[in-house]
Design a protein around this motif. Sequence first.
Motif, mmCIF file in Angstrom:
data_model
loop_
_atom_site.group_PDB
_atom_site.id
_atom_site.type_symbol
_atom_site.label_atom_id
_atom_site.label_comp_id
_atom_site.label_asym_id
_atom_site.label_seq_id
_atom_site.Cartn_x
_atom_site.Cartn_y
_atom_site.Cartn_z
ATOM 1 N N MET A 50 34.139 29.840 36.127
ATOM 2 C CA MET A 50 34.921 30.657 37.031
ATOM 3 C C MET A 50 36.390 30.527 36.647
ATOM 4 O O MET A 50 36.902 29.439 36.486
ATOM 5 N N GLN A 51 37.055 31.660 36.495
ATOM 6 C CA GLN A 51 38.456 31.657 36.109
ATOM 7 C C GLN A 51 39.351 31.691 37.337
ATOM 8 O O GLN A 51 38.940 32.086 38.415
ATOM 9 N N GLN A 52 40.607 31.305 37.127
ATOM 10 C CA GLN A 52 41.574 31.379 38.203
ATOM 11 C C GLN A 52 42.037 32.811 38.401
ATOM 12 O O GLN A 52 42.043 33.611 37.464
ATOM 13 N N LEU A 53 42.435 33.111 39.622
ATOM 14 C CA LEU A 53 42.982 34.410 39.957
ATOM 15 C C LEU A 53 44.384 34.525 39.372
ATOM 16 O O LEU A 53 45.152 33.564 39.413
ATOM 17 N N LEU A 54 44.705 35.666 38.807
ATOM 18 C CA LEU A 54 46.061 35.890 38.324
ATOM 19 C C LEU A 54 46.970 36.065 39.534
ATOM 20 O O LEU A 54 46.736 36.926 40.370
ATOM 21 N N THR A 55 48.007 35.255 39.636
ATOM 22 C CA THR A 55 48.838 35.266 40.838
ATOM 23 C C THR A 55 49.917 36.338 40.828
ATOM 24 O O THR A 55 50.400 36.724 41.874
ATOM 25 N N ASN A 56 50.305 36.820 39.671
ATOM 26 C CA ASN A 56 51.385 37.801 39.601
ATOM 27 C C ASN A 56 50.879 39.245 39.619
ATOM 28 O O ASN A 56 51.633 40.173 39.426
ATOM 29 N N VAL A 57 49.589 39.421 39.877
ATOM 30 C CA VAL A 57 48.982 40.751 39.870
ATOM 31 C C VAL A 57 48.802 41.211 41.310
ATOM 32 O O VAL A 57 48.435 40.428 42.176
ATOM 33 N N LYS A 58 49.065 42.502 41.555
ATOM 34 C CA LYS A 58 48.921 43.039 42.907
ATOM 35 C C LYS A 58 47.568 43.693 43.135
ATOM 36 O O LYS A 58 47.127 43.811 44.266
ATOM 37 N N GLU A 59 46.912 44.112 42.051
ATOM 38 C CA GLU A 59 45.604 44.760 42.154
ATOM 39 C C GLU A 59 44.680 44.233 41.064
ATOM 40 O O GLU A 59 45.129 43.861 39.983
ATOM 41 N N TYR A 60 43.390 44.231 41.391
ATOM 42 C CA TYR A 60 42.390 43.730 40.458
ATOM 43 C C TYR A 60 41.328 44.781 40.220
ATOM 44 O O TYR A 60 40.975 45.535 41.117
ATOM 45 N N GLY A 61 40.783 44.795 39.016
ATOM 46 C CA GLY A 61 39.677 45.673 38.688
ATOM 47 C C GLY A 61 38.357 44.946 38.886
ATOM 48 O O GLY A 61 38.315 43.742 39.136
ATOM 49 N N VAL A 62 37.278 45.679 38.757
ATOM 50 C CA VAL A 62 35.938 45.120 38.944
ATOM 51 C C VAL A 62 35.698 43.959 37.972
ATOM 52 O O VAL A 62 35.192 42.905 38.363
ATOM 53 N N LEU A 63 36.055 44.135 36.724
ATOM 54 C CA LEU A 63 35.848 43.083 35.723
ATOM 55 C C LEU A 63 36.656 41.835 36.052
ATOM 56 O O LEU A 63 36.162 40.711 35.918
ATOM 57 N N ASP A 64 37.894 42.014 36.510
ATOM 58 C CA ASP A 64 38.732 40.870 36.895
ATOM 59 C C ASP A 64 38.061 40.061 38.001
ATOM 60 O O ASP A 64 38.020 38.832 37.954
ATOM 61 N N ILE A 65 37.530 40.758 39.006
ATOM 62 C CA ILE A 65 36.893 40.091 40.140
ATOM 63 C C ILE A 65 35.610 39.401 39.698
ATOM 64 O O ILE A 65 35.335 38.267 40.102
ATOM 65 N N ALA A 66 34.841 40.050 38.849
ATOM 66 C CA ALA A 66 33.595 39.452 38.354
ATOM 67 C C ALA A 66 33.865 38.181 37.556
ATOM 68 O O ALA A 66 33.055 37.255 37.564
ATOM 69 N N LYS A 67 34.994 38.123 36.883
ATOM 70 C CA LYS A 67 35.346 36.919 36.125
ATOM 71 C C LYS A 67 35.746 35.775 37.053
ATOM 72 O O LYS A 67 35.503 34.621 36.750
ATOM 73 N N VAL A 68 36.376 36.111 38.174
ATOM 74 C CA VAL A 68 36.867 35.096 39.103
ATOM 75 C C VAL A 68 35.743 34.568 39.995
ATOM 76 O O VAL A 68 35.634 33.371 40.225
ATOM 77 N N LEU A 69 34.909 35.459 40.499
ATOM 78 C CA LEU A 69 33.806 35.074 41.365
ATOM 79 C C LEU A 69 32.537 34.903 40.528
ATOM 80 O O LEU A 69 32.388 35.543 39.502
ATOM 81 N N PRO A 70 31.623 34.077 40.969
ATOM 82 C CA PRO A 70 30.386 33.882 40.188
ATOM 83 C C PRO A 70 29.358 34.994 40.434
ATOM 84 O O PRO A 70 28.215 34.747 40.786
#
Length: 71
Positions: free
Chosen positions: A1-21
Motif C-alpha cells: 500500500m502506497q502513501q497518499l500524495l499530500t500535495n494533490v487535490k484530486e485523485y484518479g481511480v488508479l491513484d486510489i487503487a494504489k493507496v487502498l488494498p
Amino acid sequence: MQQLLTNVKEYGVLDIAKVLPIGEQQVRRYIKSGDLKATVKRNRYRVSKENLEKFMNRIIVILILLFLDKE
C-alpha cells in the motif's frame, strides 16, 4: 500500500487503487454506488482529497465495528 500524495487535490481511480488494498474495478464500483463521491473530467473519474478522506474514515469505522462485534 502506497502513501497518499499530500500535495494533490484530486485523485484518479488508479491513484486510489494504489493507496487502498483494492483494485481499480472496485474503486469504480464504489463510485457508481455513490459510496465514493467523484466527478468526471475529460472522461475520467476524479475524487477530491476531501471525499477520499471521508470514504477512508467510513471504511475505518466499519472495520472497527466489525472487529468489536466479533469479540
